[in-house]
Design an enzyme around this catalytic site. Structure first.
Site, PDB file in Angstrom:
ATOM      1  N   LYS A  77      -4.476  26.859  53.390  1.00 50.27           N
ATOM      2  CA  LYS A  77      -5.870  27.922  53.136  1.00 50.27           C
ATOM      3  C   LYS A  77      -5.421  29.249  52.838  1.00 50.27           C
ATOM      4  CE  LYS A  77      -7.906  23.997  53.234  1.00 50.27           C
ATOM      5  NZ  LYS A  77      -6.555  23.475  53.782  1.00 50.27           N
ATOM      6  N   GLU A 105     -10.985  17.617  56.291  1.00 53.64           N
ATOM      7  CA  GLU A 105     -10.229  16.454  55.361  1.00 53.64           C
ATOM      8  C   GLU A 105     -10.281  15.331  56.077  1.00 53.64           C
ATOM      9  OE1 GLU A 105      -6.678  19.491  53.485  1.00 53.64           O
ATOM     10  OE2 GLU A 105      -6.265  18.344  55.163  1.00 53.64           O
ATOM     11  N   SER A 142      -6.934  15.596  52.161  1.00 54.12           N
ATOM     12  CA  SER A 142      -5.924  16.383  52.067  1.00 54.12           C
ATOM     13  C   SER A 142      -4.967  15.944  51.037  1.00 54.12           C
ATOM     14  CB  SER A 142      -4.803  15.713  53.459  1.00 54.12           C
ATOM     15  OG  SER A 142      -3.367  16.195  53.333  1.00 54.12           O
TER      16      SER A 142
END
Length: 558
Positions: free
Chosen positions: A123, A442, A468
């Site tokens: 991120k 995720e 993911s």
């Protein structure tokens, strides 16, 4: 040259400001130079960021050499892997907004002239690029590089294999001693995880959209990586002097190129969260219809773990992003545009070379004549859903089966490992969207469990959460509207028939409309599993849908 930082360094009324700089050892003549923020996300929470101080040191050397004054400050960075599979996974996606906001706070408060954004993982890169687009001062992203490939008993391995080995251990195929050795061998040192997860995907896409210098795939702990960081420091001073800013670079054509590259490499489905968010900050329209059109005509030239057998270091040695883009450019698959090199993208890739045609294939020998990502629709996702078809086995491209429904990730994982999921099932994990999760956790743990339990050729998974980049299998995520917003996924019951047709882009609940309408009567979404007063509670109230990039509502939307 008038500088943005002059508001803090010029005039008698700025005596206090200069005094504060002098207190840190800054020389008066240094305040005449462009002041460059070096935003360093180094920390000791994960291998991708532990060694970023070395990158920051090289960046600052480059800035000094080019006639600028670097000022370093940090931002947060969460390890998705360590946050995975428990309450902590509510936070990584949510941290993207904090990263962008914190950079905005620091840069605007101190009126810096430009910034170098040092990232490496999931991120952090998109959060930094969002900040660059929002602030629109000269900026360059530089990453710490990818991790070396692991070796377990003579075989190349990565994070992907060690996660899936958990299922093999559960089935008795690996001993506890095997697992301990596997854990210690799979990830041999610092760098972004050694597979094509979101970390490496977004670093590659920063170059693809022109916001990083050529060489983004260069491995960590190499002289080439340090040299790239130093050159980045030199280049940011040039961008400041020439007033080349992110919105000159992050255009609709740049987004086009990023979409082409993520499809050509079979990149993480999380790119379909982050590219819309970056475009949103840059004021650029992002269309999922156009994204699907681009995917349909982009050949997949590389298959990197978890989708294939090659590793990120192999990709780098074969030519990396620069080489891949050179090949795509020669076949008319990219658009030209300005980059942070100060040159056009076409100039950056003009002399690019491919060193291994098995890792980055020729167009006529592509793994597929379409891209690695698929946008899907149907009554389960009228606003859209995402599948990384590059990681789906041929026999699972079309699948119809009974639903096994779970309202959170944890009971789904327990059911998979306990042998409760049977071949043919469709595992449904809901209330894991941006709002309902909150934070859109995720689903790597359940997808890895399905693979590890030997079910990847017979079991699918659908969710309003996300996956993911390390996930593989027939996994469809980002279902929108999400369950917490009354999306159809909220009304699935055990045993309902679900059809997934990836090539057709269809995800369908095979239940009559009148039955669904009956189920909706009196429905109230459960409260998100968060504590009052926390950041993640505020996040759940502000965040928009996955198909809007999970950005915050703003202005009249509030």
């Amino acid at each position: 040259m008038m500088k943005r930082s002059d508001v803090t360094t010029k005039g008698y009324e700025r005596s206090m400001h200069r005094a504060l700089y002098y207190a840190m050892g800054v020389l008066p003549e240094e305040l005449e130079k462009p002041i460059i923020a070096v935003v360093n996300s180094q920390n000791e929470t994960m291998p991708g960021h532990r060694n970023l101080d070395e990158i920051a040191k090289a960046v600052k050397e480059g800035i000094w050499q080019a006639g600028g004054m670097p000022v370093e400050f940090p931002t947060i960075a969460i390890c998705d892997g360590i946050a995975m599979g428990h309450y902590g996974m509510h936070y990584p996606l949510a941290s993207r907004e904090l990263i962008a906001d914190s950079i905005e706070c620091m840069v605007n408060a101190h009126a810096y002239d430009g910034m170098v954004l040092i990232s490496n993982c999931d991120k952090i890169t998109p959060g930094m690029l969002m900040a660059a687009a929002r602030l629109n001062i000269p900026a360059i992203n530089v990453a710490g590089g990818t991790m070396a490939t692991g070796i377990f008993r003579g075989q190349n391995v990565s994070l992907v294999e060690v996660i899936e080995a958990q299922g093999e251990y559960k089935r008795g195929l690996l001993s506890a001693e095997d697992m301990e050795e596997f854990e210690q061998c799979s990830m041999p040192g610092c760098g972004a995880c050694n597979e094509l997860g979101t970390g490496n995907t977004m670093v590659y896409l920063a170059e693809a959209m022109g916001m990083a210098l050529p060489g983004s795939a260069t491995p960590t702990n190499t002289g080439a990586r340090i040299a790239l960081a130093k050159r980045t420091g030199m280049k940011i001073v040039e961008l400041v002097k020439n007033n080349i800013r992110p919105r000159d670079i992050i255009t609709k054509d740049a987004m086009y190129n990023a979409l082409v590259v993520t499809n050509a490499i079979g990149g993480s489905s999380n790119s379909m969260l982050h590219l819309p968010a970056i475009a949103h900050e840059a004021g650029v329209e992002f269309s999922f219809a156009e994204a699907e059109e681009i995917s349909s005509k982009t050949p997949q030239l590389s298959k990197i773990k978890p989708s294939g057998t090659d590793y990120p270091v192999d990709f780098a040695l074969a030519g990396g992003v620069t080489g891949l883009m050179g090949r795509l450019w020669k076949h008319g698959l990219l658009k030209d545009g300005l980059t942070v090199s100060g040159k056009m993208m076409s100039e950056n890739v003009a002399n690019a070379k491919i060193m291994n045609n098995n890792v980055i294939r020729e167009i006529n020998n592509a793994y597929a004549q379409h891209g690695g990502l698929k946008i899907m629709y149907g009554n389960l996702a009228p606003e859209g859903a995402i599948c990384k078809r590059a990681g789906v086995l041929p026999e699972m491209m079309k699948h119809t089966g009974p639903a096994r429904v779970f309202d959170q990730e944890e009971p789904a994982v327990a059911a998979i490992y306990n042998g409760e999921i049977k071949p043919g099932d469709v595992v449904v994990v809901r209330y894991e969207g941006p709002k309902g999760g909150p934070g859109m956790r995720e689903m790597l743990t359940p997808t890895a469990a399905i693979c590890g339990m030997g079910l990847d050729s017979s079991v699918a998974l659908v969710t309003d959460g996300r996956f993911s980049g390390a996930s593989r299998g027939a996994a469809v995520g980002h279902l929108s509207p999400e369950a917490a917003d009354g999306g159809m996924i909220a009304f699935i019951e055990d045993g309902d028939s679900i059809t997934i047709d990836i090539e057709a882009g269809l995800i369908q609940l095979n239940v009559p409309d009148e039955v669904i309408e009956k189920r909706k009567e009196g429905w109230v979404p459960p409260a998100p599993p968060v504590e009052e007063g926390t950041y993640i509670e505020r996040y759940s109230k502000l965040v928009k849908s996955a198909m809007a990039g999970a950005v915050f509502r703003r202005g009249k939307e509030l």
